[in-house]
Design an enzyme around this catalytic site. Structure first.
Site, PDB file in Angstrom:
ATOM      1  N   LYS A 196      58.153  30.503  52.466  1.00  0.00           N
ATOM      2  CA  LYS A 196      59.550  30.655  52.052  1.00  0.00           C
ATOM      3  C   LYS A 196      60.294  31.196  53.271  1.00  0.00           C
ATOM      4  CE  LYS A 196      62.800  30.596  48.875  1.00  0.00           C
ATOM      5  NZ  LYS A 196      63.304  29.348  48.262  1.00  0.00           N
ATOM      6  N   ASP A 228      59.324  26.359  46.889  1.00  0.00           N
ATOM      7  CA  ASP A 228      59.990  25.779  45.712  1.00  0.00           C
ATOM      8  C   ASP A 228      59.957  24.257  45.770  1.00  0.00           C
ATOM      9  OD1 ASP A 228      61.634  26.073  47.930  1.00  0.00           O
ATOM     10  OD2 ASP A 228      63.423  26.659  46.804  1.00  0.00           O
ATOM     11  N   ASP A 252      48.341  31.341  44.374  1.00  0.00           N
ATOM     12  CA  ASP A 252      47.954  31.592  42.984  1.00  0.00           C
ATOM     13  C   ASP A 252      48.743  30.656  42.063  1.00  0.00           C
ATOM     14  OD1 ASP A 252      46.819  32.936  40.741  1.00  0.00           O
ATOM     15  OD2 ASP A 252      48.694  34.044  40.516  1.00  0.00           O
ATOM     16  N   ASP A 256      47.450  26.785  40.152  1.00  0.00           N
ATOM     17  CA  ASP A 256      47.481  26.509  38.710  1.00  0.00           C
ATOM     18  C   ASP A 256      48.245  25.213  38.438  1.00  0.00           C
ATOM     19  OD1 ASP A 256      46.068  28.774  37.961  1.00  0.00           O
ATOM     20  OD2 ASP A 256      47.485  29.317  36.373  1.00  0.00           O
TER      21      ASP A 256
HETATM   22  C1  IPM Z   1      43.143  33.701  40.198  1.00  0.00           C
HETATM   23  C2  IPM Z   1      43.528  34.674  39.126  1.00  0.00           C
HETATM   24  C3  IPM Z   1      43.550  36.067  39.742  1.00  0.00           C
HETATM   25  C4  IPM Z   1      44.582  36.037  40.849  1.00  0.00           C
HETATM   26  C5  IPM Z   1      43.802  37.193  38.740  1.00  0.00           C
HETATM   27  C6  IPM Z   1      42.777  37.197  37.644  1.00  0.00           C
HETATM   28  C7  IPM Z   1      43.879  38.529  39.406  1.00  0.00           C
HETATM   29  O1  IPM Z   1      44.757  34.324  38.575  1.00  0.00           O
HETATM   30  O2  IPM Z   1      42.020  33.821  40.731  1.00  0.00           O
HETATM   31  O3  IPM Z   1      43.933  32.810  40.495  1.00  0.00           O
HETATM   32  O4  IPM Z   1      45.774  36.163  40.572  1.00  0.00           O
HETATM   33  O5  IPM Z   1      44.182  35.891  41.998  1.00  0.00           O
HETATM   34 MG    MG Z   2      45.533  32.471  39.270  1.00  0.00          MG
END
Ligand code: IPM
Ligand code: MG
Length: 366
Positions: A196, A228, A252, A256
């Site tokens: 960013k 973003d 992180d 996801d």
């Molecule tokens: C991940 C998880 C962890 C993180 C949590 C559980 C602390 O979300 O491994 O991605 O945020 O790193």
């Molecule tokens: Mg995570």
């Protein structure tokens, strides 16, 4: 060869999926004449229940003495589990963060690719994915940034204020970038560094440092992308990515998102590495307390994490490829756990999936 592997069963579905990964590792050992000696370690909620803390010094030392550690997932329902009534530093996640930090596991690799067999589960329209699908790996910095910066909460003039600090030094950025470039060299030689830099000083240093590292890898093409925009590009044109390199918090969130577009987070493995061959390997997904103990969790992410462990920590490339091929074979034959089952199908159970992969391994020849 003989190896010592730390096993963290973890919480929620953790013990069930680890059981299958160990089953598959044993099948690989049997097939290729190795011996894996397992050392059981406690981390997270299970450690809180047994010892009152999410990671003991003994468990940490034990992990460090292993060739590699494989882990199920840790943590519970943050709304209902008593672990979340403890102060933050005593909760399950604090144990994982401590292990990452103390073992210096600064580079987190999170592959996200679309299995041919699971194309139907991908939530993105076919014309956006393209015929080739996508195959990327996110390299996330794991021991710095917002996760480990100074933080405190105070009350000033009757108003609560909370501070979290985002700090990086050039060495932390450089070593993670080097890992990403090394990985890119073995793939399609393209890095998208995500930051960013239009707002944050830490991102401007990130960008400058990554550019310095790039000079040592003239074959790798490097582009920078704002976080973003990256979040948007991941769902509009995921096939453009090969290696995404980014800092802890962005990684992180983006990992996801990347896992969701593969159709199921239940399929994705991850590795956390330091600058030795040691690594901590775990599925990208969480402990799914809602389905714990039901025998329906998808063990494939953990099984594929075991394959990553063989490849990155034990240098057993052929064995790793055999596990991957065995997973594909089970999927090709139509077997699915409920999370990836086709509409109207019930799917098979956790241990049944583990058995299928283990069986496929016994005849694998790659
Ligand atoms: C991940 C998880 C962890 C993180 C949590 C559980 C602390 O979300 O491994 O991605 O945020 O790193
Ligand atoms: Mg995570």
């Amino acid at each position: 060869m003989e190896y010592r592997i730390g096993v963290i069963r973890g919480d929620g579905i953790g013990p069930e999926i680890i059981e299958e990964a160990v089953k598959v590792l044993d099948a690989a050992a049997h097939r290729f004449g190795h011996k894996f000696n397992y050392s059981e370690l406690l981390l997270g909620g299970a450690s809180i229940d047994a010892h009152g803390v999410p990671l003991t010094d003994e468990a940490l030392a034990d992990a460090e003495s292993c060739d590699a550690v494989i882990m199920g997932s840790i943590g519970g329902d943050t709304g209902t589990s008593p672990w979340y009534r403890l102060e933050p530093s005593r909760r399950p996640e604090a144990g994982l963060l401590r292990m990452r930090k103390e073992l210096n596991l600064f580079a987190n690799l999170r592959p996200a690719y679309l299995f041919d067999e699971l194309k139907a589960a991908c939530p993105i329209k076919e014309e956006l994915i393209g015929s080739e699908g996508f195959d990327m790996v996110i390299v996330r910095e794991l021991t710095g940034g917002l996760y480990f910066g100074e933080r405190h909460t105070s009350e000033v003039d009757g108003v609560m204020t909370a501070v979290d600090t985002l700090e990086y030094n050039a060495d932390e950025i450089r070593r993670t970038a080097v890992k990403a470039f090394e990985i890119a060299m073995k793939r399609d030689k393209k890095i998208t560094s995500v930051d960013k830099a239009n707002v944050l000083d830490s991102s401007r240093l990130w960008r400058r440092t990554v550019e310095e590292v790039a000079k040592d890898y003239p074959e790798v093409s490097l582009e920078h992308m704002l976080v973003d925009n990256c979040a948007m590009q991941l769902v509009s044109e995921p096939s453009q990515f090969d290696v995404i390199l980014t800092e802890n918090m962005f990684g992180d969130i983006l990992s996801d998102e990347a896992s969701m577009i593969t159709g199921s987070i239940g399929m994705l493995s991850s590795a956390s590495l330091n600058d030795t061959s040691f690594g901590l390997y775990e599925p990208s997904h969480g402990s799914a307390p809602d389905i714990a103990g039901k025998g329906i969790a998808n063990p494939l992410a953990t099984i594929l994490s075991a394959a990553m462990m063989l490849k990155y920590s034990l240098n057993l490339d052929k064995e790793a490829r055999c596990i991957e091929a065995a997973v594909k074979k089970a999927l090709k034959a139509g077997y699915r756990t409920p999370d990836i089952a086709r509409k109207g199908e019930k799917g098979i159970g956790t241990s049944e999936m583990g058995n299928l992969v283990a069986e496929a391994l016994s005849t694998c020849s790659v």
